[in-house]
Design an enzyme around this catalytic site. Structure first.
Site, PDB file in Angstrom:
ATOM      1  N   GLY A  15       0.784  -1.234   0.000  1.00  0.00           N
ATOM      2  CA  GLY A  15       0.000   0.000   0.000  1.00  0.00           C
ATOM      3  C   GLY A  15       0.815   1.283   0.000  1.00  0.00           C
ATOM      4  O   GLY A  15       0.321   2.332   0.432  1.00  0.00           O
ATOM      5  N   ARG A  66     -13.381 -18.088  -6.111  1.00  0.00           N
ATOM      6  CA  ARG A  66     -12.768 -16.805  -6.467  1.00  0.00           C
ATOM      7  C   ARG A  66     -13.783 -15.910  -7.182  1.00  0.00           C
ATOM      8  O   ARG A  66     -13.801 -14.696  -7.007  1.00  0.00           O
ATOM      9  CB  ARG A  66     -11.540 -17.040  -7.349  1.00  0.00           C
ATOM     10  CG  ARG A  66     -10.736 -15.778  -7.591  1.00  0.00           C
ATOM     11  CD  ARG A  66      -9.365 -16.052  -8.147  1.00  0.00           C
ATOM     12  NE  ARG A  66      -8.437 -16.642  -7.199  1.00  0.00           N
ATOM     13  CZ  ARG A  66      -7.825 -15.984  -6.210  1.00  0.00           C
ATOM     14  NH1 ARG A  66      -8.071 -14.709  -6.028  1.00  0.00           N
ATOM     15  NH2 ARG A  66      -6.981 -16.583  -5.409  1.00  0.00           N
ATOM     16  N   HIS A 110       1.768   0.914 -13.152  1.00  0.00           N
ATOM     17  CA  HIS A 110       2.543  -0.277 -13.509  1.00  0.00           C
ATOM     18  C   HIS A 110       4.034   0.064 -13.495  1.00  0.00           C
ATOM     19  O   HIS A 110       4.431   1.116 -14.018  1.00  0.00           O
ATOM     20  CB  HIS A 110       2.121  -0.764 -14.905  1.00  0.00           C
ATOM     21  CG  HIS A 110       2.891  -1.972 -15.340  1.00  0.00           C
ATOM     22  ND1 HIS A 110       2.602  -3.240 -14.873  1.00  0.00           N
ATOM     23  CD2 HIS A 110       3.958  -2.103 -16.155  1.00  0.00           C
ATOM     24  CE1 HIS A 110       3.458  -4.093 -15.397  1.00  0.00           C
ATOM     25  NE2 HIS A 110       4.294  -3.441 -16.180  1.00  0.00           N
ATOM     26  N   ASP A 161      -2.210  -4.933 -18.904  1.00  0.00           N
ATOM     27  CA  ASP A 161      -1.405  -3.707 -18.939  1.00  0.00           C
ATOM     28  C   ASP A 161      -1.387  -3.054 -20.327  1.00  0.00           C
ATOM     29  O   ASP A 161      -0.355  -2.524 -20.758  1.00  0.00           O
ATOM     30  CB  ASP A 161       0.037  -3.999 -18.471  1.00  0.00           C
ATOM     31  CG  ASP A 161       0.066  -4.594 -17.072  1.00  0.00           C
ATOM     32  OD1 ASP A 161      -0.719  -4.143 -16.224  1.00  0.00           O
ATOM     33  OD2 ASP A 161       0.869  -5.505 -16.825  1.00  0.00           O
TER      34      ASP A 161
HETATM   35  C1  GRF Z   1       3.737  -1.221  -7.449  1.00  0.00           C
HETATM   36  O1  GRF Z   1       4.999  -1.539  -7.923  1.00  0.00           O
HETATM   37  C2  GRF Z   1       2.806  -1.012  -8.598  1.00  0.00           C
HETATM   38  O2  GRF Z   1       3.423  -0.517  -9.724  1.00  0.00           O
HETATM   39  C3  GRF Z   1       2.290  -2.396  -8.872  1.00  0.00           C
HETATM   40  O3  GRF Z   1       2.194  -3.013  -7.620  1.00  0.00           O
HETATM   41  C4  GRF Z   1       3.081  -2.394  -6.720  1.00  0.00           C
HETATM   42  C5  GRF Z   1       2.277  -1.941  -5.546  1.00  0.00           C
HETATM   43  O4  GRF Z   1       3.052  -1.444  -4.494  1.00  0.00           O
HETATM   44  N1  GRF Z   1       1.049  -2.330  -9.597  1.00  0.00           N
HETATM   45  P1  GRF Z   1       2.339  -0.793  -3.242  1.00  0.00           P
HETATM   46  O5  GRF Z   1       1.400  -1.858  -2.657  1.00  0.00           O
HETATM   47  O6  GRF Z   1       1.580   0.401  -3.708  1.00  0.00           O
HETATM   48  O7  GRF Z   1       3.440  -0.463  -2.285  1.00  0.00           O
END
Ligand code: GRF
Length: 235
Positions: A15, A66, A110, A161
């Site tokens: 997070g 799920r 991403h 993506d």
């Molecule tokens: C980040 O690297 C983001 O790009 C990817 O997942 C990761 C999340 O990190 N989608 P965080 O939970 O926000 O620290």
């Protein structure tokens, strides 16, 4: 100023992007009304708890399948009627039907310069690619011998993506970079890029028309000042 752009942030783990979205100066433009997680133990939920932001976890174990877990998550998000649904390390593939219903409202960050390196383990793959290019004596993908890497904020579509790119922040991979240093440096870019993109969207400075992202002049100016690039196809 009271934000008139309610957002729901969806997480699965650490997070840190949620934290950045909550702390950024741009947070004045949007209001995080809820945090939703598919993991009850996600450390990121602490950021919501600390700020008294409502949060709900939908752990897989509480559902028969799920599919039921996902349906409950989507229902909860839709009941909140957010202006944007912000994926921030949400580690599930989002169903195509949900994506289509919310196309233009659903955003993701991403850790690569899309369309290069979609999917997981981007930092490992970037380093391996750079090494392979150098070993083969190729420099096409390198700039002054250095590989470019970074972060992308994009609208989510039904592909992996592949949605329209809103903005990117880039860095040059250093010779001494490891997977860990690269992950950290890219994450820092994400923490600046995501709040800016969301704030610009909330202010109506970024709009999606079909699959084309359009930018108001202020958005272009702000991106330039911050060193972010914008979608190339937009006029
Ligand atoms: C980040 O690297 C983001 O790009 C990817 O997942 C990761 C999340 O990190 N989608 P965080 O939970 O926000 O620290």
């Amino acid at each position: 100023m009271r934000a008139n752009f309610p957002i729901v942030v969806m997480i699965s783990g650490r997070g840190s992007n949620l934290e950045a979205l909550l702390n950024a100066p741009e947070a004045q433009y949007y209001q995080t009304i809820s945090v939703i997680s598919d993991n009850a133990d996600a450390p990121g939920l602490e950021h919501a708890r600390r700020r008294n932001i409502p949060f709900t976890a939908f752990p897989r174990g509480s559902f028969e399948s799920r599919a039921e877990q996902k349906a409950a998550i989507y229902r909860a998000v839709e009941e909140l009627r957010p202006a944007a649904i912000v994926l921030a390390g949400f580690m599930q593939i989002v169903e195509a039907e949900f994506v289509q219903r919310h196309f233009g409202q659903l955003l993701n960050v991403h850790p690569s310069l899309l369309p290069e390196f979609p999917g997981l383990h981007t930092h490992e793959r970037v380093l391996a690619f750079r090494d392979a290019e150098r070993a083969a004596g190729r420099s096409r993908a390198l700039q002054n011998g250095r590989m470019q890497h970074g972060a992308t904020v994009h609208f989510v579509d039904a592909g992996m993506d592949t949605g329209p790119i809103i903005s990117q922040a880039a860095l040059s991979v250093a010779d001494e970079d490891t997977v860990d240093t690269l992950a950290q440096r890219v994450l820092e870019l994400e923490h600046r890029l995501y709040p800016w993109a969301l704030g610009a969207l909330a202010r109506g400075l970024i709009k999606l028309e079909g699959r084309v992202v359009r930018y108001a002049p202020e958005a272009r100016e702000e991106a330039k000042v911050r060193g972010f690039s914008l979608s190339a196809c937009a006029p």
